[in-house]
Scaffold this motif. Sequence first.
Motif, PDB file in Angstrom:
ATOM      1  N   LEU A 153       0.833  -1.208   0.000  1.00  0.00           N
ATOM      2  CA  LEU A 153       0.000   0.000   0.000  1.00  0.00           C
ATOM      3  C   LEU A 153       0.868   1.259   0.000  1.00  0.00           C
ATOM      4  N   HIS A 154       1.960   1.238   0.752  1.00  0.00           N
ATOM      5  CA  HIS A 154       2.897   2.365   0.797  1.00  0.00           C
ATOM      6  C   HIS A 154       3.488   2.614  -0.598  1.00  0.00           C
ATOM      7  N   LEU A 155       3.880   1.545  -1.266  1.00  0.00           N
ATOM      8  CA  LEU A 155       4.420   1.649  -2.621  1.00  0.00           C
ATOM      9  C   LEU A 155       3.359   2.197  -3.573  1.00  0.00           C
ATOM     10  N   ALA A 156       2.131   1.706  -3.458  1.00  0.00           N
ATOM     11  CA  ALA A 156       1.047   2.202  -4.308  1.00  0.00           C
ATOM     12  C   ALA A 156       0.804   3.692  -4.070  1.00  0.00           C
ATOM     13  N   ALA A 157       0.847   4.105  -2.809  1.00  0.00           N
ATOM     14  CA  ALA A 157       0.666   5.534  -2.493  1.00  0.00           C
ATOM     15  C   ALA A 157       1.808   6.363  -3.056  1.00  0.00           C
ATOM     16  N   ALA A 158       3.026   5.856  -2.964  1.00  0.00           N
ATOM     17  CA  ALA A 158       4.176   6.582  -3.519  1.00  0.00           C
ATOM     18  C   ALA A 158       4.020   6.757  -5.021  1.00  0.00           C
ATOM     19  N   LEU A 159       3.592   5.708  -5.704  1.00  0.00           N
ATOM     20  CA  LEU A 159       3.378   5.802  -7.150  1.00  0.00           C
ATOM     21  C   LEU A 159       2.229   6.758  -7.478  1.00  0.00           C
ATOM     22  N   LEU A 160       1.191   6.746  -6.674  1.00  0.00           N
ATOM     23  CA  LEU A 160       0.074   7.683  -6.866  1.00  0.00           C
ATOM     24  C   LEU A 160       0.579   9.127  -6.777  1.00  0.00           C
ATOM     25  N   HIS A 161       1.375   9.404  -5.759  1.00  0.00           N
ATOM     26  CA  HIS A 161       1.901  10.763  -5.586  1.00  0.00           C
ATOM     27  C   HIS A 161       2.901  11.130  -6.686  1.00  0.00           C
ATOM     28  N   ALA A 162       3.711  10.169  -7.124  1.00  0.00           N
ATOM     29  CA  ALA A 162       4.734  10.455  -8.128  1.00  0.00           C
ATOM     30  C   ALA A 162       4.159  10.600  -9.529  1.00  0.00           C
ATOM     31  N   LEU A 163       3.216   9.725  -9.875  1.00  0.00           N
ATOM     32  CA  LEU A 163       2.773   9.656 -11.267  1.00  0.00           C
ATOM     33  C   LEU A 163       1.418  10.294 -11.541  1.00  0.00           C
TER      34      LEU A 163
END
Length: 177
Positions: A153-163
Amino acid sequence: MNAVHPRFSPAQRVLHWLMAICILAMLFIGVGMVSTVRPDYLTLVSIHKPLGIAILVLALIRLVLRLVRGAPPLPAAMPEPMKLVARLSHVVLYALMIALPLIGWGMLSAADYPVMVLGVRLPAFLPHSNALHSALWNAHRFLALCFFALILLHLAAALLHALVRRDGVFESMASWR
Protein backbone atom coordinates in the motif's frame (compact mmCIF):
# COMPACT_ATOMS: atom_id res chain seq x y z
CA MET A 1 10.31 19.20 16.25
CA ASN A 2 12.41 21.68 14.35
CA ALA A 3 11.20 24.12 11.70
CA VAL A 4 9.17 22.85 8.75
CA HIS A 5 11.35 21.54 5.90
CA PRO A 6 10.19 20.94 2.31
CA ARG A 7 12.10 17.61 2.08
CA PHE A 8 13.27 14.92 4.40
CA SER A 9 16.90 15.36 5.47
CA PRO A 10 19.63 13.43 3.61
CA ALA A 11 20.02 11.14 6.64
CA GLN A 12 16.27 10.44 6.67
CA ARG A 13 16.27 9.70 2.94
CA VAL A 14 19.31 7.40 3.16
CA LEU A 15 17.79 5.51 6.09
CA HIS A 16 14.45 5.20 4.26
CA TRP A 17 15.94 3.66 1.13
CA LEU A 18 18.47 1.51 3.01
CA MET A 19 15.72 0.18 5.23
CA ALA A 20 13.44 -0.42 2.23
CA ILE A 21 16.09 -2.73 0.77
CA CYS A 22 16.74 -4.45 4.11
CA ILE A 23 13.05 -4.94 4.91
CA LEU A 24 12.15 -6.32 1.49
CA ALA A 25 15.13 -8.68 1.69
CA MET A 26 14.06 -9.68 5.20
CA LEU A 27 10.48 -10.42 4.14
CA PHE A 28 11.58 -12.58 1.22
CA ILE A 29 14.21 -14.36 3.34
CA GLY A 30 11.49 -15.03 5.94
CA VAL A 31 9.20 -16.51 3.29
CA GLY A 32 12.07 -18.64 2.05
CA MET A 33 12.83 -19.83 5.58
CA VAL A 34 9.31 -21.05 6.32
CA SER A 35 8.92 -22.68 2.92
CA THR A 36 12.03 -24.87 2.90
CA VAL A 37 13.53 -27.69 4.91
CA ARG A 38 16.62 -27.92 2.74
CA PRO A 39 20.09 -26.95 3.99
CA ASP A 40 19.36 -23.44 2.63
CA TYR A 41 17.19 -22.97 5.71
CA LEU A 42 20.22 -22.57 7.99
CA THR A 43 21.82 -20.05 5.64
CA LEU A 44 18.61 -18.03 5.53
CA VAL A 45 18.30 -18.11 9.34
CA SER A 46 21.91 -16.97 9.72
CA ILE A 47 21.06 -13.91 7.57
CA HIS A 48 17.58 -13.29 9.00
CA LYS A 49 18.56 -12.90 12.66
CA PRO A 50 21.31 -10.25 12.40
CA LEU A 51 19.41 -8.44 9.64
CA GLY A 52 16.42 -8.21 11.98
CA ILE A 53 18.58 -6.65 14.69
CA ALA A 54 20.10 -4.25 12.16
CA ILE A 55 16.59 -3.22 11.08
CA LEU A 56 15.64 -2.68 14.72
CA VAL A 57 18.66 -0.41 15.30
CA LEU A 58 18.07 1.51 12.06
CA ALA A 59 14.36 1.90 12.86
CA LEU A 60 15.16 3.35 16.28
CA ILE A 61 17.64 5.80 14.74
CA ARG A 62 15.07 6.69 12.10
CA LEU A 63 12.38 7.23 14.72
CA VAL A 64 14.63 9.57 16.70
CA LEU A 65 15.43 11.53 13.52
CA ARG A 66 11.73 11.73 12.69
CA LEU A 67 10.88 13.00 16.18
CA VAL A 68 13.72 15.55 16.15
CA ARG A 69 13.49 16.81 12.58
CA GLY A 70 9.89 15.96 11.70
CA ALA A 71 8.50 15.44 8.24
CA PRO A 72 7.66 17.81 5.42
CA PRO A 73 4.07 19.04 5.51
CA LEU A 74 1.57 17.24 3.33
CA PRO A 75 0.19 19.34 0.47
CA ALA A 76 -2.64 21.69 1.45
CA ALA A 77 -4.68 20.41 -1.50
CA MET A 78 -4.50 16.83 -0.24
CA PRO A 79 -7.89 15.67 1.09
CA GLU A 80 -8.04 15.36 4.89
CA PRO A 81 -8.96 11.62 4.84
CA MET A 82 -5.87 10.98 2.71
CA LYS A 83 -3.72 12.94 5.16
CA LEU A 84 -5.13 10.92 8.06
CA VAL A 85 -4.40 7.63 6.29
CA ALA A 86 -0.86 8.82 5.50
CA ARG A 87 -0.17 9.71 9.13
CA LEU A 88 -1.71 6.51 10.52
CA SER A 89 0.06 4.29 8.00
CA HIS A 90 3.41 5.81 8.98
CA VAL A 91 2.71 5.19 12.65
CA VAL A 92 1.93 1.54 11.84
CA LEU A 93 5.02 1.24 9.61
CA TYR A 94 7.27 2.50 12.42
CA ALA A 95 5.51 0.25 14.95
CA LEU A 96 6.05 -2.82 12.78
CA MET A 97 9.68 -1.92 11.97
CA ILE A 98 10.33 -1.99 15.71
CA ALA A 99 7.88 -4.67 16.87
CA LEU A 100 8.75 -7.39 14.36
CA PRO A 101 12.45 -7.61 15.27
CA LEU A 102 11.59 -7.47 18.98
CA ILE A 103 9.00 -10.23 18.60
CA GLY A 104 11.49 -12.29 16.59
CA TRP A 105 14.17 -11.82 19.24
CA GLY A 106 11.64 -12.66 21.95
CA MET A 107 10.55 -15.75 20.03
CA LEU A 108 14.15 -16.95 19.83
CA SER A 109 14.67 -16.14 23.51
CA ALA A 110 11.62 -18.24 24.43
CA ALA A 111 12.99 -21.13 22.34
CA ASP A 112 16.44 -20.71 23.92
CA TYR A 113 18.00 -20.14 20.47
CA PRO A 114 20.96 -17.77 20.35
CA VAL A 115 20.85 -14.49 18.47
CA MET A 116 24.34 -13.66 17.23
CA VAL A 117 25.28 -10.28 15.79
CA LEU A 118 28.87 -9.64 14.69
CA GLY A 119 30.06 -12.55 16.83
CA VAL A 120 28.26 -11.28 19.95
CA ARG A 121 25.50 -13.33 21.49
CA LEU A 122 22.60 -11.06 22.42
CA PRO A 123 20.95 -11.78 25.76
CA ALA A 124 17.68 -13.66 25.93
CA PHE A 125 15.03 -11.38 27.39
CA LEU A 126 12.22 -13.88 27.80
CA PRO A 127 12.14 -17.14 29.74
CA HIS A 128 12.33 -20.47 27.96
CA SER A 129 8.76 -21.50 27.11
CA ASN A 130 7.54 -23.63 24.22
CA ALA A 131 4.06 -22.12 24.48
CA LEU A 132 5.42 -18.57 24.43
CA HIS A 133 7.70 -19.44 21.51
CA SER A 134 4.72 -20.78 19.56
CA ALA A 135 2.57 -17.73 20.32
CA LEU A 136 5.36 -15.34 19.31
CA TRP A 137 6.08 -17.34 16.15
CA ASN A 138 2.43 -17.01 15.12
CA ALA A 139 2.41 -13.30 15.96
CA HIS A 140 5.67 -12.75 14.05
CA ARG A 141 4.31 -14.53 10.98
CA PHE A 142 0.96 -12.71 11.05
CA LEU A 143 2.52 -9.29 11.57
CA ALA A 144 5.09 -9.93 8.82
CA LEU A 145 2.25 -10.64 6.40
CA CYS A 146 0.48 -7.46 7.55
CA PHE A 147 3.75 -5.56 7.12
CA PHE A 148 4.12 -6.88 3.57
CA ALA A 149 0.57 -5.76 2.73
CA LEU A 150 1.21 -2.33 4.25
CA ILE A 151 4.44 -2.00 2.25
CA LEU A 152 2.49 -2.72 -0.94
CA LEU A 153 0.00 0.00 0.00
CA HIS A 154 2.90 2.37 0.80
CA LEU A 155 4.42 1.65 -2.62
CA ALA A 156 1.05 2.20 -4.31
CA ALA A 157 0.67 5.53 -2.49
CA ALA A 158 4.18 6.58 -3.52
CA LEU A 159 3.38 5.80 -7.15
CA LEU A 160 0.07 7.68 -6.87
CA HIS A 161 1.90 10.76 -5.59
CA ALA A 162 4.73 10.46 -8.13
CA LEU A 163 2.77 9.66 -11.27
CA VAL A 164 -0.81 10.84 -10.77
CA ARG A 165 -1.06 13.59 -8.17
CA ARG A 166 2.45 15.00 -8.78
CA ASP A 167 2.11 16.93 -5.55
CA GLY A 168 5.68 16.80 -4.26
CA VAL A 169 5.12 14.07 -1.66
CA PHE A 170 7.24 11.52 -3.53
CA GLU A 171 9.94 14.09 -4.25
CA SER A 172 10.29 14.86 -0.54
CA MET A 173 11.74 11.36 -0.06
CA ALA A 174 13.31 10.73 -3.47
CA SER A 175 17.01 11.36 -3.04
CA TRP A 176 17.75 11.64 -6.74
CA ARG A 177 15.63 14.74 -7.44
